[in-house]
Enzyme design. Structure first.
Site, PDB file in Angstrom:
ATOM      1  N   HIS A 257       0.989  -1.299   0.176  1.00 24.04           N
ATOM      2  CA  HIS A 257       0.023  -0.019   0.008  1.00 24.04           C
ATOM      3  C   HIS A 257       0.770   1.335  -0.074  1.00 24.04           C
ATOM      4  CE1 HIS A 257      -3.200   2.697   1.005  1.00 24.04           C
ATOM      5  NE2 HIS A 257      -3.873   2.039   0.396  1.00 24.04           N
ATOM      6  N   ASP A 308      -8.111  -5.218  -0.381  1.00 26.05           N
ATOM      7  CA  ASP A 308      -8.254  -6.194  -1.697  1.00 26.05           C
ATOM      8  C   ASP A 308      -8.109  -7.681  -1.657  1.00 26.05           C
ATOM      9  OD1 ASP A 308      -9.673  -4.091  -3.447  1.00 26.05           O
ATOM     10  OD2 ASP A 308      -7.757  -3.506  -3.901  1.00 26.05           O
TER      11      ASP A 308
HETATM   12  N1  ACO Z   1       4.054  -7.804  -4.435  1.00 24.80           N
HETATM   13  C1  ACO Z   1       5.300  -7.720  -4.682  1.00 24.80           C
HETATM   14  N2  ACO Z   1       6.104  -6.757  -4.532  1.00 24.80           N
HETATM   15  C2  ACO Z   1       5.414  -5.606  -4.269  1.00 24.80           C
HETATM   16  C3  ACO Z   1       4.021  -5.401  -4.222  1.00 24.80           C
HETATM   17  C4  ACO Z   1       3.207  -6.654  -4.435  1.00 24.80           C
HETATM   18  N3  ACO Z   1       2.040  -6.440  -4.142  1.00 24.80           N
HETATM   19  N4  ACO Z   1       3.962  -4.125  -3.731  1.00 24.80           N
HETATM   20  C5  ACO Z   1       4.861  -3.427  -3.694  1.00 24.80           C
HETATM   21  N5  ACO Z   1       5.987  -4.253  -3.866  1.00 24.80           N
HETATM   22  C6  ACO Z   1       7.282  -3.900  -4.110  1.00 24.80           C
HETATM   23  C7  ACO Z   1       7.605  -3.295  -5.167  1.00 24.80           C
HETATM   24  O1  ACO Z   1       8.135  -4.291  -6.590  1.00 24.80           O
HETATM   25  C8  ACO Z   1       8.740  -2.502  -4.755  1.00 24.80           C
HETATM   26  O2  ACO Z   1      10.026  -3.120  -4.775  1.00 24.80           O
HETATM   27  P1  ACO Z   1      11.494  -2.314  -5.111  1.00 24.80           P
HETATM   28  O3  ACO Z   1      11.688  -1.222  -4.267  1.00 24.80           O
HETATM   29  O4  ACO Z   1      12.163  -3.651  -5.003  1.00 24.80           O
HETATM   30  O5  ACO Z   1      11.128  -2.206  -6.842  1.00 24.80           O
HETATM   31  C9  ACO Z   1       8.443  -1.896  -3.413  1.00 24.80           C
HETATM   32  O6  ACO Z   1       7.541  -2.833  -2.990  1.00 24.80           O
HETATM   33  C10 ACO Z   1       7.694  -0.578  -3.253  1.00 24.80           C
HETATM   34  O7  ACO Z   1       6.558  -0.593  -4.366  1.00 24.80           O
HETATM   35  P2  ACO Z   1       5.710   0.391  -5.057  1.00 24.80           P
HETATM   36  O8  ACO Z   1       5.137  -0.359  -6.264  1.00 24.80           O
HETATM   37  O9  ACO Z   1       6.828   1.304  -5.524  1.00 24.80           O
HETATM   38  O10 ACO Z   1       4.788   1.071  -4.136  1.00 24.80           O
HETATM   39  P3  ACO Z   1       3.699   1.858  -4.294  1.00 24.80           P
HETATM   40  O11 ACO Z   1       3.316   2.714  -3.486  1.00 24.80           O
HETATM   41  O12 ACO Z   1       3.989   2.924  -5.933  1.00 24.80           O
HETATM   42  O13 ACO Z   1       2.501   1.104  -5.112  1.00 24.80           O
HETATM   43  C11 ACO Z   1       0.541  -0.546  -4.787  1.00 24.80           C
HETATM   44  C12 ACO Z   1       1.542   0.639  -3.985  1.00 24.80           C
HETATM   45  C13 ACO Z   1       0.374   0.202  -6.096  1.00 24.80           C
HETATM   46  C14 ACO Z   1      -0.489  -0.742  -3.969  1.00 24.80           C
HETATM   47  C15 ACO Z   1       1.739  -1.666  -4.746  1.00 24.80           C
HETATM   48  O14 ACO Z   1       1.658  -2.222  -3.475  1.00 24.80           O
HETATM   49  C16 ACO Z   1       0.877  -2.686  -5.630  1.00 24.80           C
HETATM   50  O15 ACO Z   1       1.222  -2.781  -6.985  1.00 24.80           O
HETATM   51  N6  ACO Z   1       0.396  -3.701  -5.130  1.00 24.80           N
HETATM   52  C17 ACO Z   1      -0.366  -4.676  -5.658  1.00 24.80           C
HETATM   53  C18 ACO Z   1      -1.758  -4.391  -6.366  1.00 24.80           C
HETATM   54  C19 ACO Z   1      -2.696  -3.990  -5.279  1.00 24.80           C
HETATM   55  O16 ACO Z   1      -2.891  -4.844  -4.404  1.00 24.80           O
HETATM   56  N7  ACO Z   1      -3.466  -2.865  -5.443  1.00 24.80           N
HETATM   57  C20 ACO Z   1      -4.605  -2.457  -4.375  1.00 24.80           C
HETATM   58  C21 ACO Z   1      -4.082  -1.434  -3.597  1.00 24.80           C
HETATM   59  S1  ACO Z   1      -5.371  -0.963  -2.338  1.00 24.80           S
HETATM   60  C22 ACO Z   1      -6.579  -0.023  -3.388  1.00 24.80           C
HETATM   61  O17 ACO Z   1      -6.233   0.460  -4.204  1.00 24.80           O
HETATM   62  C23 ACO Z   1      -7.989  -0.339  -2.971  1.00 24.80           C
END
Ligand code: ACO
Length: 371
Positions: A257, A308
């Site tokens: 998140h 989710d």
């Molecule tokens: N699985 C594996 N790795 C992850 C995940 C995940 N679900 N989420 C984040 N990471 C990792 C990223 O790859 C990144 O790693 P790195 O630094 O080695 O590149 C690090 O954690 C930071 O992640 P970001 O994507 O930069 O975080 P951001 O704040 O931009 O994104 C988000 C947040 C979009 C929710 C992300 O965690 C994600 O894509 N999750 C999966 C999709 C999801 O569940 N979305 C629903 C969110 S809740 C809602 O909107 C209702």
């Protein structure tokens, strides 16, 4: 000029609708845990739109207004019948139908607060009817008309199936609606506010928000979680599947998140509901697989489930088609979008940030025959 990728940490507005402070989510100052355990979705809508919990008369007025406005124009039903059912995702269908709804509202472009509040009721009341009507039309069935004597949660499930739902299903669905109702300046809410800050109309703001919610990094994640659970198929397959995905640096849907780094407060409620409902349906494997996924992803990456993750097995247990999970998110979140839209109108300024230019240096035009 300096930039922050994805506007992380940027405070873009003030708002009294909801807050996330130290990982505690509140709606107008009420802790989400308190509301999830006690409030109806109708009370939650009132709270978000008015800043206070309703008394009995106020709640009755809102409940009746929602029930009175739940029918959708026949033209929208006919239009939905013409959608290419084998190709269209329900979120795209709902986005299009909600946009069309504005065409049938003579007040669509009236900007007085009272007119905007009437439109809020219409949208909140009609979006569930659109979602359920679309679901039935694509199955070759006639839409089920809304009933005025059922709660918001019960009426949705009734319009979906044509059968009156039991109390367990209604209570679970009501809680899911309360938990998804608002969430500070998330991507779709920001989209809605940016749209109406141009003084565009409420229908445009909600249509834009639905478009933003549709993406798999936002609301679309709940459907993706269920697809993953289906693909894994069994608790024994969880470990190799998730380890391989993590080794391949794939994202595990339903985890992580932008704001919560030590846990999404909504997830524990949905986890509990998933446990209970899967016991009732006799399909405990969805819960057990989810728990195992959580153990591995949290253990390996320190990532925690978001709203989710467990909502997927909750909605599946309620017998809801997987591609309706995100439209259901919209059925709830429209309450928050509308609260933010009303708030934006009440103290509006155009939202227009800047971009740091990283393109080529200044160049002169070259005639086409010289290129
Ligand atoms: N699985 C594996 N790795 C992850 C995940 C995940 N679900 N989420 C984040 N990471 C990792 C990223 O790859 C990144 O790693 P790195 O630094 O080695 O590149 C690090 O954690 C930071 O992640 P970001 O994507 O930069 O975080 P951001 O704040 O931009 O994104 C988000 C947040 C979009 C929710 C992300 O965690 C994600 O894509 N999750 C999966 C999709 C999801 O569940 N979305 C629903 C969110 S809740 C809602 O909107 C209702």
């Amino acid at each position: 000029m300096s930039t922050t990728r994805g506007l992380e940490g940027i405070v873009a507005t003030t708002s009294s609708v909801s807050s996330i402070i130290d990982s505690v989510l509140t709606y107008q100052g009420y802790d989400i845990d308190d509301l999830a355990d006690h409030a109806s979705f109708e009370e939650t809508i009132y709270l978000l739109w008015n800043g206070k919990l309703p008394n009995e008369n106020e709640l009755q007025d809102l409940t009746e207004a929602l029930a009175r406005n739940a029918e959708i124009p026949q033209e929208i039903i006919e239009q939905m019948k013409s959608y290419p059912m084998d190709k269209v995702h329900p979120m795209a269908a709902v986005r299009t139908a909600v946009s069309s709804l504005g065409l049938f509202d003579e007040e669509a472009d009236l900007m007085e607060e009272e007119a905007n509040r009437r439109k809020a009721i219409k949208l909140q009341a009609k979006i569930p009817t659109i979602v359920t009507a679309f679901s039935r039309i694509r199955e070759g069935k006639e839409p089920v008309s809304p009933r005025q004597d059922l709660s918001f949660a019960a009426n949705f499930l009734y319009m979906l199936t044509g059968k009156e739902p039991d109390d367990i299903a209604v209570n679970a669905f009501n809680k899911a609606l309360v938990l998804h109702a608002d969430h500070e300046l998330n991507a779709s809410t920001f989209t809605a506010r940016v749209c109406v800050a141009t003084l565009s109309d409420v229908y445009s703001g909600i249509t834009a928000a639905i478009g933003a919610l549709k993406g798999p990094l936002h609301g679309g994640a709940n459907e993706a979680v269920m697809a993953m659970l289906m693909e894994i198929g069994d608790v024994d397959n969880v470990e190799p599947y998730i380890r391989k995905a993590l080794d391949n640096k794939e994202k595990i849907m339903g985890f992580g998140h932008r704001v919560y780094k030590d846990g999404d407060p909504r997830a524990k409620h949905l986890r509990e509901m998933s446990k209970r409902l899967t016991e009732i349906t006799g399909e405990k494997k969805w819960y057990e697989m989810s728990v195992k996924i959580e153990e591995i992803v949290t253990g390996e990456k320190g990532l925690l489930p978001n709203v989710d993750f467990y909502s997927a097995s909750v909605y599946h247990s309620l017998g809801i088609k997987h591609d309706l999970f995100t439209p259901i998110f919209a059925v709830s979140r429209v309450s928050g979008w509308l609260a933010h839209i009303l708030e934006q109108y009440s103290n509006n300024r155009l939202i227009r940030p800047r971009a740091e230019y990283v393109g080529p240096d200044k160049r002169s035009y070259i005639p086409i025959d010289k290129r």
